[in-house]
Design an enzyme around this catalytic site. Sequence first.
Site, mmCIF file in Angstrom:
data_model
loop_
_atom_site.group_PDB
_atom_site.id
_atom_site.type_symbol
_atom_site.label_atom_id
_atom_site.label_comp_id
_atom_site.label_asym_id
_atom_site.label_seq_id
_atom_site.Cartn_x
_atom_site.Cartn_y
_atom_site.Cartn_z
ATOM 1 N N HIS A 169 0.815 -1.205 0.000
ATOM 2 C CA HIS A 169 0.000 0.000 0.000
ATOM 3 C C HIS A 169 0.854 1.262 0.000
ATOM 4 O O HIS A 169 0.391 2.322 -0.401
ATOM 5 C CB HIS A 169 -0.924 0.021 1.220
ATOM 6 C CG HIS A 169 -1.857 -1.144 1.280
ATOM 7 N ND1 HIS A 169 -2.886 -1.343 0.378
ATOM 8 C CD2 HIS A 169 -1.911 -2.196 2.133
ATOM 9 C CE1 HIS A 169 -3.535 -2.445 0.673
ATOM 10 N NE2 HIS A 169 -2.970 -2.993 1.733
ATOM 11 N N HIS B 275 5.594 6.294 6.991
ATOM 12 C CA HIS B 275 5.275 5.873 5.626
ATOM 13 C C HIS B 275 4.764 7.073 4.844
ATOM 14 O O HIS B 275 4.603 8.170 5.395
ATOM 15 C CB HIS B 275 4.232 4.744 5.641
ATOM 16 C CG HIS B 275 2.952 5.142 6.304
ATOM 17 N ND1 HIS B 275 2.707 4.936 7.653
ATOM 18 C CD2 HIS B 275 1.851 5.752 5.822
ATOM 19 C CE1 HIS B 275 1.517 5.391 7.970
ATOM 20 N NE2 HIS B 275 0.972 5.900 6.859
ATOM 21 N N HIS C 241 2.196 8.949 1.628
ATOM 22 C CA HIS C 241 1.003 8.980 0.795
ATOM 23 C C HIS C 241 1.170 10.073 -0.252
ATOM 24 O O HIS C 241 1.678 11.155 0.036
ATOM 25 C CB HIS C 241 -0.247 9.297 1.630
ATOM 26 C CG HIS C 241 -0.565 8.285 2.679
ATOM 27 N ND1 HIS C 241 -1.301 7.143 2.432
ATOM 28 C CD2 HIS C 241 -0.236 8.240 3.988
ATOM 29 C CE1 HIS C 241 -1.420 6.443 3.548
ATOM 30 N NE2 HIS C 241 -0.774 7.079 4.513
ATOM 31 N N HIS D 239 3.662 10.133 7.266
ATOM 32 C CA HIS D 239 2.963 9.917 8.533
ATOM 33 C C HIS D 239 3.913 9.197 9.479
ATOM 34 O O HIS D 239 4.312 8.058 9.227
ATOM 35 C CB HIS D 239 1.705 9.079 8.327
ATOM 36 C CG HIS D 239 0.586 9.838 7.695
ATOM 37 N ND1 HIS D 239 -0.558 9.222 7.208
ATOM 38 C CD2 HIS D 239 0.417 11.167 7.478
ATOM 39 C CE1 HIS D 239 -1.371 10.145 6.718
ATOM 40 N NE2 HIS D 239 -0.804 11.331 6.869
ATOM 41 N N THR E 176 -5.868 6.319 8.648
ATOM 42 C CA THR E 176 -6.385 6.651 7.316
ATOM 43 C C THR E 176 -6.449 5.430 6.405
ATOM 44 O O THR E 176 -6.705 5.552 5.220
ATOM 45 C CB THR E 176 -5.536 7.745 6.660
ATOM 46 O OG1 THR E 176 -4.214 7.236 6.410
ATOM 47 C CG2 THR E 176 -5.460 8.989 7.535
ATOM 48 N N THR E 177 -6.210 4.259 6.969
ATOM 49 C CA THR E 177 -6.345 2.992 6.254
ATOM 50 C C THR E 177 -7.179 2.044 7.107
ATOM 51 O O THR E 177 -7.289 2.226 8.322
ATOM 52 C CB THR E 177 -4.969 2.351 5.979
ATOM 53 O OG1 THR E 177 -4.301 2.123 7.229
ATOM 54 C CG2 THR E 177 -4.098 3.250 5.111
#
Length: 248
Positions: free
Chosen positions: A87, A112, A114, A131, A198-199
């Site tokens: 992801h 990680h 985004h 994040h 957020t996942t």
Amino acid sequence: MKTRIAIAALGTLFTAFANAAEAPHWTYQGKTGTSQWAHLEADYAVCGTGQRQSPINIETRKVTGTTAQAIGLSYAPANAEVINNGHTVQVEPANGGALTIDGVEYKLAQFHFHTPSEEKIDGKSYPLVAHLVHKSADGKLAVIAVLFRTGKSNATLRPVFARLPAKPGDKHALHGTINVGDLLPPKRDNYRFIGSLTTPPCSEDVRWVVMKRPVSISSTQLAAFRKLYKMNARPVQAANGREVLVGR
């Protein structure tokens, strides 16, 4: 003997199928995209029913004048592993430091990326966000969001982006050490609110710290990440009257 081996093999196979069933496949677009997360698994229901979901669009005119207590940051150079988890690209430093909010210490677990940024400020998004995920002794989460604009190469991320794991499941040790504190902007002004992951499973009661000022990343570094993940951002969610504080 052969029968026992066959039964054992079947048992292993059934276990593999069971483990696969524990984590439904989810994506950012299409039939398993963000609008469908709540329907993929009972444990993901809060993705659709939660009232404090993340990310949000921070409307600065609505930010309360209340100033939150300053955060405490104690980061140090650490060895790390870089992982492509299917992801995003995730970096896991070993003993990389901690964040303290209102007297509670949250130890750094991983960070990680985004693209584009999940968080927006007055409707504006950025090309990338990192994040920084922290966890307290009792399992509570706190996340620092660092926004990136394109410009100069980011020296701290250079060893990460120079060799990104190409395929889901790929991982390798980072060459040298990384100090997560060097990712943060020099001025630590920030916005604070209570939100969620957020996942999936979109768990709520996550403490969010969004840095006001973006830091720089080069177009080459951004392109290296987007070669793996062109878009891996959840759309902004309803704020539902949540209070957003200013902090430093």
